[in-house]
Design an enzyme around this catalytic site. Structure first.
Site, PDB file in Angstrom:
ATOM      1  N   THR A   9     -76.270  -5.102  61.262  1.00 15.70           N
ATOM      2  CA  THR A   9     -74.954  -5.256  62.005  1.00 15.70           C
ATOM      3  C   THR A   9     -74.136  -3.784  62.027  1.00 15.70           C
ATOM      4  O   THR A   9     -73.175  -3.619  62.733  1.00 15.70           O
ATOM      5  CB  THR A   9     -73.845  -6.229  61.179  1.00 15.70           C
ATOM      6  OG1 THR A   9     -73.712  -5.641  59.879  1.00 15.70           O
ATOM      7  CG2 THR A   9     -74.257  -7.455  61.401  1.00 15.70           C
TER       8      THR A   9
ATOM      9  N   ILE B  49     -77.895   2.421  61.580  1.00 12.26           N
ATOM     10  CA  ILE B  49     -79.321   2.471  61.866  1.00 12.26           C
ATOM     11  C   ILE B  49     -79.920   0.923  61.901  1.00 12.26           C
ATOM     12  O   ILE B  49     -80.781   0.794  63.130  1.00 12.26           O
ATOM     13  CB  ILE B  49     -80.110   3.128  60.694  1.00 12.26           C
ATOM     14  CG1 ILE B  49     -79.648   4.688  60.603  1.00 12.26           C
ATOM     15  CG2 ILE B  49     -81.570   2.949  60.744  1.00 12.26           C
ATOM     16  CD1 ILE B  49     -80.055   5.274  59.299  1.00 12.26           C
TER      17      ILE B  49
ATOM     18  N   ARG C 275     -74.180  -9.501  55.303  1.00 14.52           N
ATOM     19  CA  ARG C 275     -73.382 -10.239  54.380  1.00 14.52           C
ATOM     20  C   ARG C 275     -72.216 -11.053  55.398  1.00 14.52           C
ATOM     21  O   ARG C 275     -71.871 -11.965  55.173  1.00 14.52           O
ATOM     22  CB  ARG C 275     -72.621  -9.484  53.205  1.00 14.52           C
ATOM     23  CG  ARG C 275     -73.654  -9.235  52.514  1.00 14.52           C
ATOM     24  CD  ARG C 275     -72.904  -8.282  51.235  1.00 14.52           C
ATOM     25  NE  ARG C 275     -72.781  -6.973  51.970  1.00 14.52           N
ATOM     26  CZ  ARG C 275     -72.305  -5.837  51.253  1.00 14.52           C
ATOM     27  NH1 ARG C 275     -72.119  -5.775  50.002  1.00 14.52           N
ATOM     28  NH2 ARG C 275     -72.052  -4.663  52.127  1.00 14.52           N
TER      29      ARG C 275
ATOM     30  N   ASP D 176     -76.629 -11.724  50.724  1.00 15.79           N
ATOM     31  CA  ASP D 176     -76.394 -10.401  49.932  1.00 15.79           C
ATOM     32  C   ASP D 176     -77.588 -10.055  49.058  1.00 15.79           C
ATOM     33  O   ASP D 176     -78.145 -10.698  48.285  1.00 15.79           O
ATOM     34  CB  ASP D 176     -75.091 -10.718  49.188  1.00 15.79           C
ATOM     35  CG  ASP D 176     -74.847  -9.560  48.332  1.00 15.79           C
ATOM     36  OD1 ASP D 176     -75.656  -8.657  48.268  1.00 15.79           O
ATOM     37  OD2 ASP D 176     -73.576  -9.767  47.698  1.00 15.79           O
TER      38      ASP D 176
ATOM     39  N   TYR E 174     -79.161   7.564  43.957  1.00 17.83           N
ATOM     40  CA  TYR E 174     -79.822   7.330  45.394  1.00 17.83           C
ATOM     41  C   TYR E 174     -80.858   7.967  45.613  1.00 17.83           C
ATOM     42  O   TYR E 174     -81.900   7.396  46.384  1.00 17.83           O
ATOM     43  CB  TYR E 174     -78.318   7.874  46.186  1.00 17.83           C
ATOM     44  CG  TYR E 174     -78.829   7.721  47.693  1.00 17.83           C
ATOM     45  CD1 TYR E 174     -78.257   6.432  48.193  1.00 17.83           C
ATOM     46  CD2 TYR E 174     -79.428   8.465  48.503  1.00 17.83           C
ATOM     47  CE1 TYR E 174     -78.758   6.070  49.586  1.00 17.83           C
ATOM     48  CE2 TYR E 174     -79.699   8.345  49.907  1.00 17.83           C
ATOM     49  CZ  TYR E 174     -79.070   7.066  50.429  1.00 17.83           C
ATOM     50  OH  TYR E 174     -79.435   6.695  51.867  1.00 17.83           O
TER      51      TYR E 174
ATOM     52  N   LYS F 163     -84.579   6.010  46.737  1.00 22.56           N
ATOM     53  CA  LYS F 163     -85.386   6.423  48.245  1.00 22.56           C
ATOM     54  C   LYS F 163     -86.531   6.944  47.793  1.00 22.56           C
ATOM     55  O   LYS F 163     -87.719   6.735  48.627  1.00 22.56           O
ATOM     56  CB  LYS F 163     -84.377   7.309  48.861  1.00 22.56           C
ATOM     57  CG  LYS F 163     -82.955   6.633  49.416  1.00 22.56           C
ATOM     58  CD  LYS F 163     -83.308   5.132  50.149  1.00 22.56           C
ATOM     59  CE  LYS F 163     -82.180   4.672  51.066  1.00 22.56           C
ATOM     60  NZ  LYS F 163     -82.308   3.529  51.495  1.00 22.56           N
TER      61      LYS F 163
ATOM     62  N   VAL G  99     -77.012  10.621  59.591  1.00 25.24           N
ATOM     63  CA  VAL G  99     -76.944  10.026  60.841  1.00 25.24           C
ATOM     64  C   VAL G  99     -75.525   9.322  60.933  1.00 25.24           C
ATOM     65  O   VAL G  99     -75.048   8.860  59.623  1.00 25.24           O
ATOM     66  CB  VAL G  99     -77.787   8.642  60.814  1.00 25.24           C
ATOM     67  CG1 VAL G  99     -77.765   8.032  62.268  1.00 25.24           C
ATOM     68  CG2 VAL G  99     -79.432   8.929  60.330  1.00 25.24           C
TER      69      VAL G  99
END
Ligand SMILES: NC(=O)c1ccc[n+]([C@@H]2O[C@H](COP(=O)([O-])OP(=O)(O)OC[C@H]3O[C@@H](n4cnc5c(N)ncnc54)[C@H](OP(=O)(O)O)[C@@H]3O)[C@@H](O)[C@H]2O)c1
Length: 257
Positions: A10, A13, A33, A59, A148, A152, A181
């Site tokens: 939604t 990216i 969600r 979720d 994080y 990744k 981005v």
């Protein structure tokens, strides 16, 4: 007609993947969600491109949510040809500043959901002898940068390993590593972006076009912009200790997420 399932469709990216894939004539399964936002997106893409767009509210920080999406991916009667594991988020703050519950949620969404959804999708794809998975990681995968960066990094290692394991099966897997981005990501995490130079920002639509090109070429790792390819070249030859120091001092507020 082929079908693509996009998590986190939604915004940002994921929404760029949805725009591009629907314009190319793919049916979509849209996952996030917020049901109202998903329904509006499905209607808009259907009206604009004449494709079918299913809505699947889930979720991915919960077992039930992951299970619901995995069940859809395993549906042999309505096959999914391309899975884009894109849903993700950032936590503002350094290690020990971020509540443990938020760190664990990140691992659930970025790692466990990606593992389980990739497995559900590729099992069905291998039976059919074709299919693709794009797992959205980050250039933060290559820098010591808290949970994080570590999550990744897991996405990159896992995806490239699975790509090798499934080589010759007709199923392609690719880790996509964007730099900065402009999306809702930083605002949602409460991160300031004023200190990020303009040249470092990538356009989501161009990023997606480059990523799909790399997938078609059979790459298992995509860093879709010359600026970031060059930066990652420098990162590779920079000592880890120095890299970690810079990353930690820079603060989570401004680092590449
Ligand atoms: N933006 C960047 O600079 C950047 C750079 C490198 C990598 N990335 C990665 O790119 C991916 C997409 O990020 P973005 O920048 O496009 O973020 P975004 O604009 O904030 O969009 C995030 C999307 O994920 C969904 N989402 C978040 N948590 C979810 C959950 N628990 N379950 C299901 N859906 C969830 C959101 O919808 P709902 O809130 O409705 O669920 C939304 O559709 C992430 O994996 C991110 O780590 C981003």
């Amino acid at each position: 007609m082929t079908t693509a399932l996009i998590t986190g469709s939604t915004a940002g990216i994921g929404a760029a993947f949805a725009r591009r894939l629907s314009a190319d004539g793919h049916n979509l399964v849209l996952v996030a969600r917020d049901t109202k936002r998903l329904q509006e997106q499905a209607t808009e893409l259907h009206d604009r491109h004449g494709i079918e767009a299913e809505v699947l509210t889930a979720d991915l920080a919960t077992d039930d949510g992951i299970e619901a999406v995995a069940t859809r991916l395993a549906d042999r009667k309505n096959p999914v040809d391309l899975l884009v594991n894109n849903a993700g988020f950032g936590n503002k703050g350094r290690f020990l500043d971020v509540p443990m519950a938020d760190e664990l949620t990140m691992l659930k969404v970025h790692c466990e959901a990606v593992l389980r959804l990739t497995a559900a999708a590729t099992e069905a794809m291998r039976e059919r002898g074709r299919g693709g998975v794009v797992n959205v990681a980050s250039v933060a995968a290559f820098v010591p940068r808290g949970t994080y960066g570590a999550s990744k990094s897991w996405v990159v290692q896992f995806t490239q390993g699975a790509a090798k394991d499934l080589a010759g099966s007709g199923v392609r897997l690719m880790a996509l590593c964007p730099g900065f981005v402009r999306t809702e990501f930083h605002q949602r995490a409460g991160m300031g972006t004023d200190n990020i130079p303009g040249w470092m920002w990538l356009d989501a639509d161009k990023l997606v076009a480059a990523a799909l090109g790399d997938l078609a070429r059979g790459k298992s790792l995509s860093i879709p912009d010359p600026r970031y390819k060059a930066l990652m070249g420098i990162v590779k030859v920079t000592p880890r200790g120095l890299l970690g120091g810079i990353s930690s001092r820079t603060g989570r507020k401004y680092g590449p997420q």
